[in-house]
Every structure is written in structure tokens, then in C-alpha cells.
Design an enzyme around this catalytic site. Structure first.
Site, PDB file in Angstrom:
ATOM      1  N   LYS A 110      -6.517 -66.088 -11.735  1.00 32.55           N
ATOM      2  CA  LYS A 110      -6.252 -64.655 -11.541  1.00 32.55           C
ATOM      3  C   LYS A 110      -6.814 -63.866 -12.735  1.00 32.55           C
ATOM      4  O   LYS A 110      -7.882 -63.287 -12.640  1.00 32.55           O
ATOM      5  CB  LYS A 110      -4.762 -64.407 -11.327  1.00 32.55           C
ATOM      6  CG  LYS A 110      -4.303 -64.932  -9.962  1.00 32.55           C
ATOM      7  CD  LYS A 110      -3.154 -65.803 -10.099  1.00 32.55           C
ATOM      8  CE  LYS A 110      -2.582 -66.492  -8.898  1.00 32.55           C
ATOM      9  NZ  LYS A 110      -3.008 -66.334  -7.568  1.00 32.55           N
TER      10      LYS A 110
ATOM     11  N   ASP B 133       6.571 -69.092 -15.391  1.00 30.99           N
ATOM     12  CA  ASP B 133       5.330 -69.265 -14.629  1.00 30.99           C
ATOM     13  C   ASP B 133       4.637 -67.901 -14.588  1.00 30.99           C
ATOM     14  O   ASP B 133       4.967 -67.053 -13.766  1.00 30.99           O
ATOM     15  CB  ASP B 133       5.661 -69.752 -13.214  1.00 30.99           C
ATOM     16  CG  ASP B 133       4.431 -69.743 -12.299  1.00 30.99           C
ATOM     17  OD1 ASP B 133       3.324 -69.406 -12.777  1.00 30.99           O
ATOM     18  OD2 ASP B 133       4.585 -70.074 -11.112  1.00 30.99           O
TER      19      ASP B 133
ATOM     20  N   TRP C 118       6.808 -68.521  -4.816  1.00 32.96           N
ATOM     21  CA  TRP C 118       6.374 -69.507  -5.815  1.00 32.96           C
ATOM     22  C   TRP C 118       7.527 -70.142  -6.562  1.00 32.96           C
ATOM     23  O   TRP C 118       7.540 -71.357  -6.790  1.00 32.96           O
ATOM     24  CB  TRP C 118       5.328 -68.906  -6.760  1.00 32.96           C
ATOM     25  CG  TRP C 118       4.068 -68.648  -5.998  1.00 32.96           C
ATOM     26  CD1 TRP C 118       3.542 -67.441  -5.650  1.00 32.96           C
ATOM     27  CD2 TRP C 118       3.201 -69.640  -5.412  1.00 32.96           C
ATOM     28  NE1 TRP C 118       2.408 -67.614  -4.883  1.00 32.96           N
ATOM     29  CE2 TRP C 118       2.174 -68.939  -4.731  1.00 32.96           C
ATOM     30  CE3 TRP C 118       3.194 -71.032  -5.392  1.00 32.96           C
ATOM     31  CZ2 TRP C 118       1.143 -69.606  -4.044  1.00 32.96           C
ATOM     32  CZ3 TRP C 118       2.175 -71.689  -4.711  1.00 32.96           C
ATOM     33  CH2 TRP C 118       1.169 -70.983  -4.051  1.00 32.96           C
TER      34      TRP C 118
HETATM   35  N1  PMP Z   1       2.741 -69.710  -9.283  1.00 34.02           N
HETATM   36  C1  PMP Z   1       2.328 -68.470  -8.982  1.00 34.02           C
HETATM   37  C2  PMP Z   1       3.100 -67.307  -9.517  1.00 34.02           C
HETATM   38  C3  PMP Z   1       1.189 -68.282  -8.211  1.00 34.02           C
HETATM   39  O1  PMP Z   1       0.771 -67.050  -7.915  1.00 34.02           O
HETATM   40  C4  PMP Z   1       0.466 -69.409  -7.738  1.00 34.02           C
HETATM   41  C5  PMP Z   1      -0.800 -69.288  -6.936  1.00 34.02           C
HETATM   42  N2  PMP Z   1      -1.010 -68.141  -6.264  1.00 34.02           N
HETATM   43  C6  PMP Z   1       0.960 -70.675  -8.065  1.00 34.02           C
HETATM   44  C7  PMP Z   1       2.087 -70.794  -8.851  1.00 34.02           C
HETATM   45  C8  PMP Z   1       0.266 -71.919  -7.579  1.00 34.02           C
HETATM   46  O2  PMP Z   1      -0.941 -72.055  -8.218  1.00 34.02           O
HETATM   47  P1  PMP Z   1      -2.003 -73.200  -7.861  1.00 34.02           P
HETATM   48  O3  PMP Z   1      -2.548 -72.874  -6.517  1.00 34.02           O
HETATM   49  O4  PMP Z   1      -2.988 -73.069  -8.952  1.00 34.02           O
HETATM   50  O5  PMP Z   1      -1.283 -74.485  -7.876  1.00 34.02           O
END
Ligand code: PMP
Length: 363
Positions: free
Chosen positions: A198, A174, A103
Site C-alpha cells: 500500500k 497491524d 482483517w
Molecule cells: N491486514 C490489513 C490491514 C490489510 O489491509 C491486509 C491486506 N489488504 C492484510 C492484513 C493482509 O495482507 P497480505 O495480503 O499481504 O497478507
């Protein structure tokens, strides 16, 4: 009907109590004769919901009054763009990023569209074991507009159990997969964001907690809905927000409060993750986790089977036993048990028993 233990990384399990309350209120919310999802976002009813959800979020996370709390439509990935668009300026387009997994890597790729990005720290692999860089190993730019990092990498199962020190440089986190999993000191960050799917509720919104002095004009070409200032000025209702996702976040926050808040939740999460990691370590002839013990994630326990050819059988039998969605992320392979707040301790106990049993039968 029987509900399974759902180990999905997100969208993830929601407390049954919350789902039941939502079900009860579905057709007639608070005697209004309609669902909250049928209510106008500028009317007094939804405004009251929005205010209460914000107040509950502030209470649960002890958010100081000089921080704004925003509910922004879309996922955490939108923040990969919003952060640089709002925190970089014509005078300073330099930002530091810690790139410690799937991520944060995506966040870096997006930020590079707008600025000059210094990767100030990465995962270090020693003897096949992955660990996070330590504070002295970070290559920080004291003039950066901000430092972005991902406290918990959902795919990689690796987590910072300490907060990087950045001096005067604003720290952006994040927290999509770690928010509400244990108490934090919001003062240590200038901006926190987290997708809801989550620990907050359902997909569709991202919570942004931003210190007021960081809210300023975005880069000139920024689309209007990507500007924090616009969201702040319009109190999260510049346009129609995902009202039901905000309502559901409120129900989840009330559930967190009824559990006794983040201290109690954090202790429970510690017990849950300890049980799983102990099981993996004790059965090290059969299961593996390659993250250094002090960097292991509380919410996402990644592991693999030493005999890779048994993985499909493991996942199939687990699913039959009511243990769903244990497959690892497509980028990582193997297995992953996401054990967010809504996963009861009994679900982890069940998984541990299953893992022991499977190892015994196939070892
Ligand atoms: N950052 C992290 C730490 C994540 O776990 C996720 C999704 N699993 C995201 C960003 C991306 O999130 P989204 O699919 O809501 O854009």
C-alpha cells in the site's frame, strides 16, 4: 500511454517518479551493468541497499534504536501467525485482540490456533452507524501476553485515531494500510507490522518493527522462518529475501523524504480524505458512508450509492473517466476509494467532480 488514477486497495498506486526511477535503473543499476534484481543478496551492493532502506525507514518513522526493523518475505497475513508464535509462551498463552473488521477477524482466527484469545473490543453499531470502542469500553486482560489491533481496517474503512492504552501489556499493531500515512510515535507500540503493497511499495515483503525485549525464542514447533529471533540474528537475510521489493521500498521512502516527510504527507492525506467525505456527506441523498465521523479512515474511503442498482453504472463510468478500481471489497460490496500516499490530490479532485456530476445526472 496515459496512466489512470488507481484507487485500488492494494497492490496500490506507486508514485510515478518512483516507477520512472526503477525503469531507468532496470538494466544497469549504479553502473554495475545489471539490474539490482540480478544481484546476490549477500554481496556488498545489495547489503548496502538493505542498510540504506533500513536507515531511511528509521529516519522517516523516527524509529528508536531499541527497535529492530525487519523485512520479512510474505504478506501481512504471515504476521497473523508470526505474532502469536513469537509472543505467546509456554507460560502465557493468553492474548487480547480488538476485532474491528475483516482483517483483525482473520488475525483472531489464526491466533486461536496457538492460544486463548480474548476479544477485548469490537465495533459498536448505533442507529446504523459504526464506531470503534472507546478506551473504557475495552475489556483488557492485564495478564495478556499482548494486545493486537488493526489501527486501520482496509475493507471497512474504519480507523482508530488514538492509540489504545494497555499498561504493561505489549501493544501490537497491524499497520498494513495506515503505515506512512501520517506521523506516529513508535514508542507507543512494542511491535508494528505492515505489508508493503500500500504505502511502502510492492507486494512481497512485510516490514516488522519490534522492540528488542520482545525478540525471544518462539514456541517450540515454530518453523524457522517464522521466528523473529532468526530474522533479527540474520539481519533479514536468513534466506534470499525479495530483494527487488526491498529496493523498491527504498525508492518509495526516498520519495516520502523528498515530499517533506510524514508531516507534510499526513496533512495532504487529511485534505484528500476531507474532500471525499465532505462530498459524500453533502450529497447524502445519493451517497452514504456509515462510519462515525471520528472513526473514518484516512486511507480507505468506503461509500455506497443509495440506489444500489446504479453501482455498476457508477463504476463503469468512473473507469471510463480514468478513475480505476473503485469497487468495494468483495466482503463489503459498494464502493471504496483507497487514497494512499501515491494518490495525488488532483486524483481526489477528479473523483469528487465525477461523483458530483454522476449524482446530478442520476439524482
Ligand atoms: N491486514 C490489513 C490491514 C490489510 O489491509 C491486509 C491486506 N489488504 C492484510 C492484513 C493482509 O495482507 P497480505 O495480503 O499481504 O497478507
Amino acid at each position: 500511454m496515459s496512466r489512470v488514477y488507481n484507487f485500488s486497495a492494494g497492490p496500490a498506486m506507486i508514485p510515478e517518479e518512483v516507477l520512472r526511477q526503477a525503469q531507468e535503473e532496470m538494466l544497469d543499476w549504479h553502473g554495475l551493468g545489471m539490474s539490482i534484481m540480478e544481484v546476490g543478496h549477500r554481496g556488498p551492493e545489495f547489503q548496502a541497499v538493505l542498510e540504506q532502506v533500513e536507515a531511511d525507514m528509521r529516519e522517516v518513522l523516527s524509529i528508536p534504536s531499541n527497535y529492530q526493523v525487519l523485512f520479512v518475505a510474505g504478506g501481512a497475513s504471515h504476521q497473523f501467525s508470526m505474532v502469536p508464535l513469537n509472543l505467546l509462551s509456554e507460560h502465557n498463552k493468553h492474548a487480547d485482540y480488538l476485532e474491528t473488521g475483516v482483517w483483525s477477524r482473520k488475525a483472531v482466527i489464526e491466533a486461536k490456533r496457538y492460544g486463548t484469545i480474548n476479544v477485548a473490543g469490537q465495533v459498536i453499531t448505533e442507529n446504523g452507524i459504526h464506531r470503534l470502542p472507546l478506551q473504557p469500553e475495552l475489556n483488557l486482560n492485564p495478564k495478556a501476553a499482548y494486545l493486537h489491533y488493526t489501527p486501520n481496517e482496509t475493507v471497512d474503512g474504519i480507523e482508530f485515531h488514538w492509540v489504545p492504552q494497555t499498561g504493561k501489556v505489549p501493544l501490537v499493531a497491524d499497520m498494513t494500510s495506515s503505515i506512512l500515512s501520517h506521523p506516529i510515535d513508535v514508542n507507543q507500540y512494542q511491535l508494528i507490522y505492515a505489508g508493503a503493497q500500500k504505502n511502502i511499495g510492492q507486494a512481497g515483503i512485510t516490514v516488522v518493527i519490534v522492540r528488542e525485549d520482545l525478540v525471544k525464542e518462539a514456541l517450540s514447533f515454530t518453523p524457522i522462518l517464522y521466528s523473529y529471533k532468526v530474522h533479527v540474528e540474520h539481519k533479514s537475510v536468513y534466506n534470499t529475501p525479495p530483494t527487488y521489493a526491498i529496493y523498491l521500498a527504498g525508492l518509495v521512502l526516498n520519495w516520502v523524504q523528498r515530499q517533506g516527510g510524514l508531516k507534510v504527507i499526513g496533512e495532504r492525506n487529511q485534505r484528500k480524505s476531507k474532500k471525499l467525505y465532505s462530498c459524500i456527506d453533502q450529497l447524502s441523498d445519493f451517497y452514504m458512508n456509515k462510519v462515525a465521523p471520528d472513526c473514518r479512515a484516512l486511507m480507505n474511503v468506503v461509500f455506497s450509492l443509495k440506489r444500489e442498482d446504479l453501482t455498476e453504472e457508477f463504476l463503469n463510468q468512473a473507469a471510463q473517466a480514468g478513475l480505476a478500481n473503485l469497487r468495494g471489497h468483495r466482503a463489503a460490496g459498494g464502493c471504496r476509494a483507497s487514497i494512499y500516499n501515491a494518490m495525488p490530490e488532483a486524483g481526489v479532485d477528479c473523483l469528487v467532480e465525477f461523483m458530483k456530476d454522476f449524482a446530478k445526472k442520476n439524482g
